[in-house]
Design a protein around this motif. Sequence first.
Motif, PDB file in Angstrom:
ATOM      1  N   VAL A 102      95.201  78.187  84.943  1.00  0.00           N
ATOM      2  CA  VAL A 102      95.443  79.493  85.558  1.00  0.00           C
ATOM      3  C   VAL A 102      95.650  79.323  87.062  1.00  0.00           C
ATOM      4  O   VAL A 102      96.580  79.887  87.650  1.00  0.00           O
ATOM      5  CB  VAL A 102      94.286  80.477  85.267  1.00  0.00           C
ATOM      6  CG1 VAL A 102      94.364  81.693  86.192  1.00  0.00           C
ATOM      7  CG2 VAL A 102      94.330  80.934  83.819  1.00  0.00           C
ATOM      8  N   PHE A 103      94.775  78.539  87.705  1.00  0.00           N
ATOM      9  CA  PHE A 103      94.933  78.272  89.139  1.00  0.00           C
ATOM     10  C   PHE A 103      96.243  77.543  89.414  1.00  0.00           C
ATOM     11  O   PHE A 103      96.972  77.876  90.356  1.00  0.00           O
ATOM     12  CB  PHE A 103      93.757  77.434  89.654  1.00  0.00           C
ATOM     13  CG  PHE A 103      92.662  78.242  90.271  1.00  0.00           C
ATOM     14  CD1 PHE A 103      92.835  78.837  91.515  1.00  0.00           C
ATOM     15  CD2 PHE A 103      91.452  78.419  89.632  1.00  0.00           C
ATOM     16  CE1 PHE A 103      91.835  79.584  92.100  1.00  0.00           C
ATOM     17  CE2 PHE A 103      90.434  79.168  90.196  1.00  0.00           C
ATOM     18  CZ  PHE A 103      90.628  79.754  91.433  1.00  0.00           C
ATOM     19  N   PHE A 104      96.535  76.536  88.599  1.00  0.00           N
ATOM     20  CA  PHE A 104      97.735  75.725  88.811  1.00  0.00           C
ATOM     21  C   PHE A 104      98.999  76.572  88.715  1.00  0.00           C
ATOM     22  O   PHE A 104      99.849  76.561  89.611  1.00  0.00           O
ATOM     23  CB  PHE A 104      97.776  74.589  87.787  1.00  0.00           C
ATOM     24  CG  PHE A 104      99.057  73.794  87.807  1.00  0.00           C
ATOM     25  CD1 PHE A 104      99.345  72.943  88.852  1.00  0.00           C
ATOM     26  CD2 PHE A 104      99.980  73.920  86.774  1.00  0.00           C
ATOM     27  CE1 PHE A 104     100.536  72.216  88.884  1.00  0.00           C
ATOM     28  CE2 PHE A 104     101.168  73.205  86.794  1.00  0.00           C
ATOM     29  CZ  PHE A 104     101.440  72.350  87.845  1.00  0.00           C
ATOM     30  N   PHE A 105      99.130  77.333  87.624  1.00  0.00           N
ATOM     31  CA  PHE A 105     100.352  78.108  87.416  1.00  0.00           C
ATOM     32  C   PHE A 105     100.426  79.316  88.349  1.00  0.00           C
ATOM     33  O   PHE A 105     101.521  79.686  88.789  1.00  0.00           O
ATOM     34  CB  PHE A 105     100.465  78.541  85.955  1.00  0.00           C
ATOM     35  CG  PHE A 105     100.681  77.398  85.008  1.00  0.00           C
ATOM     36  CD1 PHE A 105     101.750  76.526  85.189  1.00  0.00           C
ATOM     37  CD2 PHE A 105      99.818  77.179  83.943  1.00  0.00           C
ATOM     38  CE1 PHE A 105     101.958  75.462  84.321  1.00  0.00           C
ATOM     39  CE2 PHE A 105     100.017  76.116  83.064  1.00  0.00           C
ATOM     40  CZ  PHE A 105     101.092  75.252  83.262  1.00  0.00           C
ATOM     41  N   ALA A 106      99.294  79.951  88.646  1.00  0.00           N
ATOM     42  CA  ALA A 106      99.306  81.092  89.564  1.00  0.00           C
ATOM     43  C   ALA A 106      99.694  80.652  90.969  1.00  0.00           C
ATOM     44  O   ALA A 106     100.497  81.315  91.644  1.00  0.00           O
ATOM     45  CB  ALA A 106      97.945  81.777  89.577  1.00  0.00           C
ATOM     46  N   THR A 107      99.154  79.525  91.415  1.00  0.00           N
ATOM     47  CA  THR A 107      99.510  79.000  92.739  1.00  0.00           C
ATOM     48  C   THR A 107     100.974  78.581  92.763  1.00  0.00           C
ATOM     49  O   THR A 107     101.704  78.875  93.721  1.00  0.00           O
ATOM     50  CB  THR A 107      98.620  77.802  93.103  1.00  0.00           C
ATOM     51  OG1 THR A 107      97.244  78.175  92.996  1.00  0.00           O
ATOM     52  CG2 THR A 107      98.905  77.317  94.518  1.00  0.00           C
ATOM     53  N   GLY A 108     101.406  77.896  91.705  1.00  0.00           N
ATOM     54  CA  GLY A 108     102.812  77.506  91.615  1.00  0.00           C
ATOM     55  C   GLY A 108     103.732  78.711  91.625  1.00  0.00           C
ATOM     56  O   GLY A 108     104.786  78.693  92.272  1.00  0.00           O
ATOM     57  N   LEU A 113     107.809  81.814  94.327  1.00  0.00           N
ATOM     58  CA  LEU A 113     108.322  83.097  94.798  1.00  0.00           C
ATOM     59  C   LEU A 113     108.621  83.042  96.295  1.00  0.00           C
ATOM     60  O   LEU A 113     109.592  83.641  96.770  1.00  0.00           O
ATOM     61  CB  LEU A 113     107.314  84.209  94.495  1.00  0.00           C
ATOM     62  CG  LEU A 113     107.118  84.577  93.020  1.00  0.00           C
ATOM     63  CD1 LEU A 113     105.984  85.587  92.854  1.00  0.00           C
ATOM     64  CD2 LEU A 113     108.400  85.125  92.406  1.00  0.00           C
ATOM     65  N   SER A 114     107.800  82.295  97.034  1.00  0.00           N
ATOM     66  CA  SER A 114     108.034  82.128  98.473  1.00  0.00           C
ATOM     67  C   SER A 114     109.305  81.323  98.725  1.00  0.00           C
ATOM     68  O   SER A 114     110.116  81.673  99.597  1.00  0.00           O
ATOM     69  CB  SER A 114     106.836  81.421  99.125  1.00  0.00           C
ATOM     70  OG  SER A 114     105.642  82.138  98.913  1.00  0.00           O
ATOM     71  N   THR A 143     110.168  71.713  95.381  1.00  0.00           N
ATOM     72  CA  THR A 143     109.584  71.926  94.055  1.00  0.00           C
ATOM     73  C   THR A 143     108.406  70.982  93.810  1.00  0.00           C
ATOM     74  O   THR A 143     107.328  71.408  93.375  1.00  0.00           O
ATOM     75  CB  THR A 143     110.653  71.713  92.967  1.00  0.00           C
ATOM     76  OG1 THR A 143     111.717  72.647  93.151  1.00  0.00           O
ATOM     77  CG2 THR A 143     110.055  71.889  91.580  1.00  0.00           C
ATOM     78  N   LEU A 144     108.610  69.696  94.096  1.00  0.00           N
ATOM     79  CA  LEU A 144     107.542  68.714  93.882  1.00  0.00           C
ATOM     80  C   LEU A 144     106.349  68.978  94.798  1.00  0.00           C
ATOM     81  O   LEU A 144     105.197  68.827  94.379  1.00  0.00           O
ATOM     82  CB  LEU A 144     108.088  67.298  94.117  1.00  0.00           C
ATOM     83  CG  LEU A 144     109.131  66.799  93.107  1.00  0.00           C
ATOM     84  CD1 LEU A 144     109.620  65.406  93.483  1.00  0.00           C
ATOM     85  CD2 LEU A 144     108.559  66.803  91.695  1.00  0.00           C
ATOM     86  N   SER A 145     106.619  69.386  96.033  1.00  0.00           N
ATOM     87  CA  SER A 145     105.532  69.703  96.963  1.00  0.00           C
ATOM     88  C   SER A 145     104.712  70.886  96.464  1.00  0.00           C
ATOM     89  O   SER A 145     103.471  70.888  96.544  1.00  0.00           O
ATOM     90  CB  SER A 145     106.097  70.012  98.351  1.00  0.00           C
ATOM     91  OG  SER A 145     106.777  68.909  98.884  1.00  0.00           O
ATOM     92  N   SER A 146     105.393  71.893  95.917  1.00  0.00           N
ATOM     93  CA  SER A 146     104.702  73.071  95.380  1.00  0.00           C
ATOM     94  C   SER A 146     103.809  72.692  94.206  1.00  0.00           C
ATOM     95  O   SER A 146     102.658  73.140  94.111  1.00  0.00           O
ATOM     96  CB  SER A 146     105.719  74.126  94.941  1.00  0.00           C
ATOM     97  OG  SER A 146     106.492  74.573  96.022  1.00  0.00           O
ATOM     98  N   LEU A 147     104.335  71.856  93.315  1.00  0.00           N
ATOM     99  CA  LEU A 147     103.551  71.427  92.150  1.00  0.00           C
ATOM    100  C   LEU A 147     102.364  70.575  92.570  1.00  0.00           C
ATOM    101  O   LEU A 147     101.266  70.712  92.021  1.00  0.00           O
ATOM    102  CB  LEU A 147     104.449  70.660  91.174  1.00  0.00           C
ATOM    103  CG  LEU A 147     105.573  71.474  90.517  1.00  0.00           C
ATOM    104  CD1 LEU A 147     106.435  70.578  89.640  1.00  0.00           C
ATOM    105  CD2 LEU A 147     105.008  72.628  89.703  1.00  0.00           C
ATOM    106  N   LEU A 148     102.568  69.703  93.550  1.00  0.00           N
ATOM    107  CA  LEU A 148     101.471  68.857  94.027  1.00  0.00           C
ATOM    108  C   LEU A 148     100.377  69.701  94.668  1.00  0.00           C
ATOM    109  O   LEU A 148      99.183  69.497  94.401  1.00  0.00           O
ATOM    110  CB  LEU A 148     102.009  67.830  95.024  1.00  0.00           C
ATOM    111  CG  LEU A 148     100.968  66.874  95.635  1.00  0.00           C
ATOM    112  CD1 LEU A 148     100.283  66.056  94.545  1.00  0.00           C
ATOM    113  CD2 LEU A 148     101.624  65.959  96.670  1.00  0.00           C
ATOM    114  N   CYS A 149     100.770  70.654  95.506  1.00  0.00           N
ATOM    115  CA  CYS A 149      99.791  71.554  96.124  1.00  0.00           C
ATOM    116  C   CYS A 149      99.031  72.339  95.067  1.00  0.00           C
ATOM    117  O   CYS A 149      97.808  72.537  95.179  1.00  0.00           O
ATOM    118  CB  CYS A 149     100.494  72.515  97.083  1.00  0.00           C
ATOM    119  SG  CYS A 149     101.116  71.749  98.588  1.00  0.00           S
TER     120      CYS A 149
END
Length: 309
Positions: A102-108, A113-114, A143-149
């Motif tokens: 939930v945290f991973f996908f919500a943050t992603g 969206l940003s 994209t990769l940076s967003s997933l890593l974060c």
Amino acid sequence: MSNFTMVTEFLLTRFSDIWELRVLHALLFLLMYLATLLGNFLIVTVTTLDKSLHSPMYFFLRNLSVLDMCYISVTIPKACAIFLFDNPVISMVECAAQIFFVFFFATGEMLFLSIMAHDRSVAICQPLHYPMVMNSNVCVQMTLSSLLCSVVFAGFHTGNTFRLSFCQSNVVHQFFCDVPSLLKLSCSDTLSNEILIYISAVVIDGSCFAFITMSYINIFSTVLKFPSIGEQGKAFSTCVPHILVVIVFISSASAVYLKQTSKPPTIQDMVTSVFYSIVPPFLNPIIYSLRNSKIKEAIRRIMRKKFYC
């Protein structure tokens, strides 16, 4: 502490114990789930097969659709099961997995969206520089940076939650495992957890919301300079629903996660959580794509090819 029994599993909560209402809730959730999967799968398929949609905007849209299908799959199948069957038990490992994803996908979702708001801002405000600013390497890196974060953020909060001891009630007042509900059940000091959640909300949600707002302010200021009222109306009709989804997403998540753990849980908390865990993935295909003329045209081309074959 010796008189406490350590919790090894949790019991999730239904919206109602009345059988007819449980069936109704399950059907509503299931319909939203199937519609979300169908809409997002259609977007992924069309943006992959149609070469005219191989641009940064549709690259991010395709990634967002994959993210949405995964995001909604974390909560709804389990929720439907507890609505319909008399077994609301979820193990500690399953609960930790739910919180992490939930945290991973919500943050992603928030980061994507940003990025998409920034992409539209560059395309409208700096059209001549767009191919250089949003080239393929930049898109992949973002994209990769967003997933890593998202992985780091999800891993940190999941680990920080499950380092606590749970030795009180094991009833989670939510239809899925989330951090605020678990903090209410902990017999450890949760002050540091609450502070870190507040900080995270300000850093992630606050920064993304400010970034998205600035992007759309730039878009609106440019759109207002268009000579045609029709073009202005088209731009506003596209951008305003995007902003509304972001506002619903952030406000509902903030209402649940920033609520003090000392306050008793309510049914409103469960309803509010629907607006950040289920509604955004459900609405995104409608707002970002099915109202998009290029997507609809691409669907027609693909259907014609399949028909003639």
